[in-house]
Design an enzyme around this catalytic site. Structure first.
Site, mmCIF file in Angstrom:
data_model
loop_
_atom_site.group_PDB
_atom_site.id
_atom_site.type_symbol
_atom_site.label_atom_id
_atom_site.label_comp_id
_atom_site.label_asym_id
_atom_site.label_seq_id
_atom_site.Cartn_x
_atom_site.Cartn_y
_atom_site.Cartn_z
ATOM 1 N N ASP A 243 40.076 32.567 40.241
ATOM 2 C CA ASP A 243 41.034 31.680 39.569
ATOM 3 C C ASP A 243 40.837 30.232 40.029
ATOM 4 O OD1 ASP A 243 42.195 33.936 38.329
ATOM 5 O OD2 ASP A 243 43.298 34.362 40.166
ATOM 6 N N HIS B 97 47.167 37.579 40.339
ATOM 7 C CA HIS B 97 45.906 37.520 39.602
ATOM 8 C C HIS B 97 46.012 38.290 38.284
ATOM 9 C CE1 HIS B 97 41.709 37.270 38.607
ATOM 10 N NE2 HIS B 97 41.650 38.595 38.513
HETATM 11 P P1 NAD Z 1 31.661 48.235 37.201
HETATM 12 O O1 NAD Z 1 32.117 49.434 36.430
HETATM 13 O O2 NAD Z 1 30.454 47.509 36.727
HETATM 14 O O3 NAD Z 1 31.407 48.642 38.727
HETATM 15 C C1 NAD Z 1 32.321 49.371 39.454
HETATM 16 C C2 NAD Z 1 31.554 50.222 40.428
HETATM 17 O O4 NAD Z 1 32.510 50.958 41.192
HETATM 18 C C3 NAD Z 1 30.628 51.265 39.754
HETATM 19 O O5 NAD Z 1 29.316 51.153 40.271
HETATM 20 C C4 NAD Z 1 31.258 52.597 40.125
HETATM 21 O O6 NAD Z 1 30.316 53.641 40.304
HETATM 22 C C5 NAD Z 1 31.944 52.232 41.437
HETATM 23 N N1 NAD Z 1 32.974 53.179 41.842
HETATM 24 C C6 NAD Z 1 33.883 53.838 41.100
HETATM 25 N N2 NAD Z 1 34.629 54.638 41.864
HETATM 26 C C7 NAD Z 1 34.205 54.457 43.142
HETATM 27 C C8 NAD Z 1 34.579 54.997 44.380
HETATM 28 N N3 NAD Z 1 35.559 55.894 44.485
HETATM 29 N N4 NAD Z 1 33.930 54.590 45.480
HETATM 30 C C9 NAD Z 1 32.924 53.683 45.399
HETATM 31 N N5 NAD Z 1 32.517 53.145 44.239
HETATM 32 C C10 NAD Z 1 33.143 53.528 43.130
HETATM 33 O O7 NAD Z 1 32.910 47.243 37.291
HETATM 34 P P2 NAD Z 1 32.897 45.702 37.742
HETATM 35 O O8 NAD Z 1 32.688 44.848 36.542
HETATM 36 O O9 NAD Z 1 32.015 45.549 38.906
HETATM 37 O O10 NAD Z 1 34.437 45.513 38.167
HETATM 38 C C11 NAD Z 1 34.961 46.182 39.277
HETATM 39 C C12 NAD Z 1 36.445 45.883 39.447
HETATM 40 O O11 NAD Z 1 36.648 44.500 39.770
HETATM 41 C C13 NAD Z 1 37.279 46.128 38.196
HETATM 42 O O12 NAD Z 1 38.493 46.750 38.543
HETATM 43 C C14 NAD Z 1 37.544 44.732 37.664
HETATM 44 O O13 NAD Z 1 38.715 44.657 36.881
HETATM 45 C C15 NAD Z 1 37.685 43.976 38.955
HETATM 46 N N6 NAD Z 1 37.533 42.521 38.851
HETATM 47 C C16 NAD Z 1 38.336 41.745 39.638
HETATM 48 C C17 NAD Z 1 38.211 40.371 39.609
HETATM 49 C C18 NAD Z 1 39.075 39.517 40.494
HETATM 50 O O14 NAD Z 1 39.164 38.307 40.263
HETATM 51 N N7 NAD Z 1 39.694 40.036 41.530
HETATM 52 C C19 NAD Z 1 37.274 39.757 38.768
HETATM 53 C C20 NAD Z 1 36.474 40.568 37.979
HETATM 54 C C21 NAD Z 1 36.616 41.963 38.011
HETATM 55 C C1 LMR Z 2 38.938 38.226 35.785
HETATM 56 O O1 LMR Z 2 39.843 37.436 36.035
HETATM 57 O O2 LMR Z 2 37.898 37.885 35.192
HETATM 58 C C2 LMR Z 2 39.045 39.635 36.276
HETATM 59 O O3 LMR Z 2 40.306 39.906 36.785
HETATM 60 C C3 LMR Z 2 38.595 40.662 35.296
HETATM 61 C C4 LMR Z 2 39.512 40.820 34.114
HETATM 62 O O4 LMR Z 2 39.891 41.960 33.818
HETATM 63 O O5 LMR Z 2 39.835 39.829 33.472
#
Ligand code: NAD
Ligand code: LMR
Length: 344
Positions: free
Chosen positions: A155, A184
């Site tokens: 953010d 967030h």
């Molecule tokens: P993705 O599906 O590409 O990757 C997630 C990974 O987690 C996969 O490789 C999967 O196998 C693994 N996984 C699932 N269960 C698991 C477990 N029990 N133990 C270990 N690994 C496990 O998803 P992504 O795009 O990398 O996003 C991941 C998370 O981050 C999502 O929840 C997304 O919403 C979040 N996210 C948060 C922010 C933020 O600002 N905080 C920003 C973007 C995404």
């Molecule tokens: C973001 O802010 O990009 C992440 O929290 C992923 C989402 O679900 O928007």
């Protein structure tokens, strides 16, 4: 010697984030845990000629409870981007049903294998997954609120980029001049512009409609990416950059202890567990989890910048805070109740 474990290391965020961590000379050991492809990603990264020794950990079956413990053992920093991302039409809260138990179980393993580690939670919904982590650590008797961080740096990164475009200054010069507080997701995200003499002239010229559009774009920047990816996930590369930026702050604090920016990056933390946090939580109507700029020392929160005392908050920004508080309370309670009803 710092061991870092990434849980969810083979995912869209996990892979580029692990690459950035592999390049950090302070990391001596990089453990990559995932339920799929962790060994492949580790083999790939291990060919890079930087000091960190990379190892991949993948459970052999659903009943394998040991591999995660080995991955975590001795870790000083654990970063968690494990779980499912959004698809168009979903809110972050819609991820709760799947991601809540993933975070609960991973954090329970952290509690048992490396209870002193700094924990960075990226998985959504952050507004609930951090309270889940806190409640698990509390239940298992090892909660150190100074070492639990919900990663909200994306953010700040977005706020710097979009404000830089709006007032035509390099985004890099805005680091520490915008604090994003609150939570967030959507309108729980509250960007505060810390106006100083270097930008005050340009900020005063922003029209009310441009200001509203700026706030909306920061609050819904995640949706912009989800829509553009059209079913292929949410922000991964900008998130890897943002997650690394915060992880690097933690790594730097493990060796030197002092923050570089005048106003440091924010993180979503448990306020009653940090110095002077209880009074802010009660000022916020009993909202215990809130993102604020944090000053780090030795991988832990040394202090935080109380935005209501240290920053000049405008009336418009105050209104944003009030809206944010409504949304946050429900998400926090949902996370806490989930763990209270869980058997660990
Ligand atoms: P993705 O599906 O590409 O990757 C997630 C990974 O987690 C996969 O490789 C999967 O196998 C693994 N996984 C699932 N269960 C698991 C477990 N029990 N133990 C270990 N690994 C496990 O998803 P992504 O795009 O990398 O996003 C991941 C998370 O981050 C999502 O929840 C997304 O919403 C979040 N996210 C948060 C922010 C933020 O600002 N905080 C920003 C973007 C995404
Ligand atoms: C973001 O802010 O990009 C992440 O929290 C992923 C989402 O679900 O928007």
């Amino acid at each position: 010697m710092v061991k870092v474990t990434v849980c969810g290391a083979a995912g869209g965020i996990g892979q580029p984030l692990s690459l950035l961590l592999k390049l950090n000379p302070k990391v001596s050991e990089l453990a990559l845990f995932d339920i799929v492809n962790a060994k492949g990603v580790a083999a790939d990264l291990s060919h890079i000629c930087s000091p960190a020794a990379v190892t991949g950990y993948q459970p052999s079956s659903k009943d394998d409870k040991e591999t995660i413990k080995t991955a975590l053992k001795g870790s000083k920093l654990v970063v968690i981007p494990a779980g499912v991302p959004r698809k168009p039409g979903m809110t972050r809260a819609d991820l709760f049903n799947i991601n809540a138990s993933i975070i609960r179980d991973l954090v329970a393993n952290i509690a048992k294998s490396c209870p002193d580690a700094s924990i960075l939670i990226i998985s959504n919904p952050v507004n609930s997954t951090v309270p889940i982590a806190a409640e698990v650590l509390k239940k298992l008797g090892v909660f150190n609120p100074k070492k639990l961080f919900g990663v909200t740096t994306l953010d700040s990164v977005r706020a710097e980029t979009f404000l830089g475009d709006l007032i035509d200054v390099p985004a890099a010069s805005l680091k520490g001049k915008i604090s994003v507080i609150g939570g967030h997701s959507g309108d729980t995200i509250v960007p505060l512009i810390n106006v100083d003499s270097s930008i005050s002239g340009k900020i005063s010229k922003i029209s009310s409609s441009d200001y509203k559009a700026f706030i909306n774009r920061v609050q819904f920047g995640g949706d912009e990416v989800v829509k553009a990816k059209n079913g292929a996930g949410s922000a991964t590369l900008s998130m890897a950059y943002a997650g690394y930026r915060f992880a690097e702050n933690v790594l730097n604090s493990l060796s030197s202890g002092s923050p570089s920016a005048a106003i440091p990056d924010s993180a979503y933390i448990y306020l009653p567990g940090v110095p002077n946090g209880s009074s802010l939580a009660s000022k916020l109507g009993g909202t215990d989890f809130f993102s604020v700029p944090v000053v780090l020392e030795n991988g832990a929160i040394k202090s935080f910048v109380n935005p209501f005392e240290k920053l000049k908050i405008t009336k418009d920004e105050q209104k944003l805070v009030e809206v944010a508080l409504d949304g946050l309370k429900k998400s926090i309670d949902q996370g806490t109740a989930f763990v209270q009803a869980s058997k660990l």
